[in-house]
Design a protein around this motif. Structure first.
Motif, PDB file in Angstrom:
ATOM      1  N   LYS A  38      17.730  23.041 -52.599  1.00 48.96           N
ATOM      2  CA  LYS A  38      18.993  23.301 -51.895  1.00 48.96           C
ATOM      3  C   LYS A  38      19.649  21.989 -51.460  1.00 48.96           C
ATOM      4  CE  LYS A  38      20.950  25.981 -48.106  1.00 48.96           C
ATOM      5  NZ  LYS A  38      20.679  26.994 -47.074  1.00 48.96           N
ATOM      6  N   ARG A  39      18.850  21.079 -50.926  1.00 47.37           N
ATOM      7  CA  ARG A  39      19.390  19.801 -50.461  1.00 47.37           C
ATOM      8  C   ARG A  39      20.028  19.022 -51.605  1.00 47.37           C
ATOM      9  NH1 ARG A  39      17.857  14.832 -50.369  1.00 47.37           N
ATOM     10  NH2 ARG A  39      15.727  15.218 -51.066  1.00 47.37           N
ATOM     11  N   THR A  40      19.351  18.977 -52.761  1.00 47.38           N
ATOM     12  CA  THR A  40      19.897  18.221 -53.889  1.00 47.38           C
ATOM     13  C   THR A  40      21.164  18.875 -54.436  1.00 47.38           C
ATOM     14  OG1 THR A  40      18.449  19.318 -55.519  1.00 47.38           O
ATOM     15  CG2 THR A  40      17.634  17.279 -54.522  1.00 47.38           C
ATOM     16  N   LEU A  41      21.209  20.204 -54.422  1.00 46.60           N
ATOM     17  CA  LEU A  41      22.407  20.905 -54.900  1.00 46.60           C
ATOM     18  C   LEU A  41      23.588  20.671 -53.951  1.00 46.60           C
ATOM     19  CD1 LEU A  41      20.738  24.226 -56.083  1.00 46.60           C
ATOM     20  CD2 LEU A  41      21.871  22.551 -57.561  1.00 46.60           C
ATOM     21  N   LEU A  42      23.324  20.718 -52.648  1.00 46.08           N
ATOM     22  CA  LEU A  42      24.382  20.424 -51.667  1.00 46.08           C
ATOM     23  C   LEU A  42      24.890  18.997 -51.836  1.00 46.08           C
ATOM     24  CD1 LEU A  42      23.010  22.112 -48.410  1.00 46.08           C
ATOM     25  CD2 LEU A  42      25.166  22.662 -49.574  1.00 46.08           C
ATOM     26  N   ASP A  43      23.956  18.063 -52.011  1.00 50.74           N
ATOM     27  CA  ASP A  43      24.330  16.654 -52.191  1.00 50.74           C
ATOM     28  C   ASP A  43      25.199  16.443 -53.423  1.00 50.74           C
ATOM     29  OD1 ASP A  43      22.877  16.015 -49.937  1.00 50.74           O
ATOM     30  OD2 ASP A  43      21.187  15.121 -51.020  1.00 50.74           O
ATOM     31  N   ASN A  44      25.075  17.359 -54.388  1.00 49.79           N
ATOM     32  CA  ASN A  44      25.834  17.233 -55.629  1.00 49.79           C
ATOM     33  C   ASN A  44      27.030  18.186 -55.694  1.00 49.79           C
ATOM     34  OD1 ASN A  44      24.442  15.307 -57.779  1.00 49.79           O
ATOM     35  ND2 ASN A  44      22.825  16.234 -56.528  1.00 49.79           N
ATOM     36  N   GLY A  45      27.445  18.707 -54.541  1.00 49.88           N
ATOM     37  CA  GLY A  45      28.700  19.456 -54.449  1.00 49.88           C
ATOM     38  C   GLY A  45      28.673  20.902 -54.894  1.00 49.88           C
ATOM     39  N   PHE A  46      27.491  21.519 -55.011  1.00 52.70           N
ATOM     40  CA  PHE A  46      27.431  22.931 -55.376  1.00 52.70           C
ATOM     41  C   PHE A  46      27.782  23.790 -54.165  1.00 52.70           C
ATOM     42  CE2 PHE A  46      25.492  21.142 -58.993  1.00 52.70           C
ATOM     43  CZ  PHE A  46      25.410  22.100 -59.993  1.00 52.70           C
ATOM     44  N   SER A  47      28.507  24.880 -54.394  1.00 52.60           N
ATOM     45  CA  SER A  47      28.911  25.773 -53.298  1.00 52.60           C
ATOM     46  C   SER A  47      27.719  26.601 -52.830  1.00 52.60           C
ATOM     47  CB  SER A  47      30.029  26.709 -53.770  1.00 52.60           C
ATOM     48  OG  SER A  47      29.495  27.679 -54.670  1.00 52.60           O
ATOM     49  N   PHE A  48      27.858  27.220 -51.642  1.00 55.60           N
ATOM     50  CA  PHE A  48      26.769  28.048 -51.109  1.00 55.60           C
ATOM     51  C   PHE A  48      26.494  29.241 -52.025  1.00 55.60           C
ATOM     52  CE2 PHE A  48      27.860  25.778 -47.173  1.00 55.60           C
ATOM     53  CZ  PHE A  48      26.591  25.354 -46.814  1.00 55.60           C
ATOM     54  N   GLU A  49      27.528  29.819 -52.623  1.00 52.47           N
ATOM     55  CA  GLU A  49      27.312  30.950 -53.533  1.00 52.47           C
ATOM     56  C   GLU A  49      26.571  30.491 -54.787  1.00 52.47           C
ATOM     57  OE1 GLU A  49      30.021  33.778 -56.205  1.00 52.47           O
ATOM     58  OE2 GLU A  49      30.279  34.111 -54.050  1.00 52.47           O
ATOM     59  N   ASN A  50      26.959  29.337 -55.358  1.00 54.29           N
ATOM     60  CA  ASN A  50      26.227  28.766 -56.502  1.00 54.29           C
ATOM     61  C   ASN A  50      24.754  28.581 -56.131  1.00 54.29           C
ATOM     62  OD1 ASN A  50      28.881  26.416 -57.403  1.00 54.29           O
ATOM     63  ND2 ASN A  50      28.626  28.551 -57.986  1.00 54.29           N
TER      64      ASN A  50
END
Length: 200
Positions: A38-50
């Motif tokens: 989750k942290r890496t996805l957030l850091d790379n601009g993925f939305s909460f739904e993604n």
């Protein structure tokens, strides 16, 4: 203090956008994996739904890997490697169980597990999964002791509903193949892909 035989999973990032974790076949590692994912996805601009969709598929795939190892009394480390390249996410999960067995086919008109982007909204899809999940408890290790885990079952159906591409391969005797004719299967490799640009 950590017992000498206990494996502590650490996130490795050998290059920008590339990540790896080495996890014990224990359900406690799923929580640690999800946190780092989750942290890496957030850091790379993925939305909460993604992220919710990716987490659900990754959680099911890793749970299947833990269950595969446990079913063979195998304590080999499970390897999770993922890459984030702009909008594209790719995850590989390699286990040393007997291989991810093909589940009985689920018809496309399965009322509980239709693709979330077809006739059901995402929250309805999640409600159906929770309902199905509650009927399938299975004993899996959590911090070393066996606990009932509400294994979702129909894992490949759920993963396929969340991801853009799912491929299951098998490894053994130095070979990797989708149809392992002629070699002893030592485990499976599940490859998941998700492109956020398709989910705007």
């Amino acid at each position: 203090m950590t017992a000498p035989s206990e494996v502590i999973p650490y996130l490795l990032s050998p290059s920008p956008g590339s990540y790896a974790m080495f996890l014990p076949p224990d359900m406690s590692s799923v929580k640690q994996f999800r946190h780092e994912l989750k942290r890496t996805l957030l850091d790379n601009g993925f939305s909460f739904e993604n992220i919710m969709q990716i987490e659900l598929a990754a959680d099911e795939a890793l749970t299947n890997a833990v269950a595969a190892n446990v079913s063979c009394d195998c304590d080999e480390t499970i390897i999770c490697r993922w890459r984030i390249d702009a909008a594209k996410f790719t995850l590989y999960i390699l286990d040393y169980g007997s291989g991810l067995s093909g589940e009985s086919p689920v018809p496309d008109n399965d009322k509980e597990l239709l693709r979330s982007n077809q006739s059901q909204c995402f929250s309805t899809f999640l409600d159906h999964i929770k309902n199905h999940q509650s009927k399938k408890p299975e004993t899996l290790p959590y911090n070393g002791s066996g606990q009932k885990h509400k294994n979702m079952g129909k894992g490949l159906k759920i993963i396929n509903a969340m991801m853009d591409s799912v491929k299951v391969m098998f490894h053994g005797e130095g070979m990797v193949d989708e149809a392992p004719a002629g070699f002893k299967v030592m485990g499976s490799i599940v490859a998941l892909e998700y492109d956020r640009s398709k989910h705007l």
